[in-house]
Design a protein around this motif. Structure first.
Motif: not given
Length: 170
Positions: A120-127, A144-148, A152-158
């Protein structure tokens, strides 16, 4: 190394609004902002240890405007009234308070950020920090795209659930 164009574009509007609290002379504010960036550029080699560039810009602009007031006072022999100084002091206090609130908010967000999982930190950092597109993130993370999008959605919600106790009005 600082990209001055990006730095200028990012902060020019806020610096102008900040300068407007001290004076209504739009040209003087523009000149002072320009002077701050020229000084920043010419001293860029000696300013490597500046950690909070935004604070540095605000303080430098305030000091530059004060210098301009002092110079104008000597040129036209007008005294600075207590009312004017009170306005400057109030603006300084407001700016300092705003910077402190922003720092507290930033510290809180960083604290919650480190409560996320490593992915989750990785995807937030990348985006958000590296401003990568979802397609790039797919390749970097090997999903894959949908997993990203889901991650991202789960990370923001967390982050939102962790920060729900945060009581900072900005």
């Amino acid at each position: 190394m600082i990209n001055f164009t990006t730095l200028y574009d990012k902060h020019i509007d806020n610096l102008f609004a900040f300068g407007s609290r001290f004076t209504s002379d739009r040209e003087m504010i523009k000149d002072c902002i320009q002077d701050v960036f020229v000084k920043l550029y010419t001293r860029r080699d000696t300013l490597d240890n500046v950690e909070k560039i935004e604070s540095y810009l605000y303080v430098s602009l305030r000091n530059r405007i004060n210098d301009e007031f002092r110079r104008n006072v000597h040129l036209c022999d007008h005294e600075i009234t207590d009312f004017c100084m009170k306005g400057v002091a109030e603006a300084e206090a407001f700016a300092k308070e705003k910077m402190e609130r922003q720092q507290q908010l930033s510290d809180s967000v960083e604290k919650y950020f480190y409560m996320l999982s490593p992915r989750q930190r990785q995807i937030i950092t990348l985006y958000y920090k590296e401003q990568r597109k979802y397609d790039d993130i797919c390749q970097i993370m090997g999903i894959n795209y949908q997993s990203v999008r889901n991650l991202m959605h789960r990370s923001i919600m967390r982050l939102r659930s962790l920060a729900s106790s945060l009581e900072v009005a900005v």
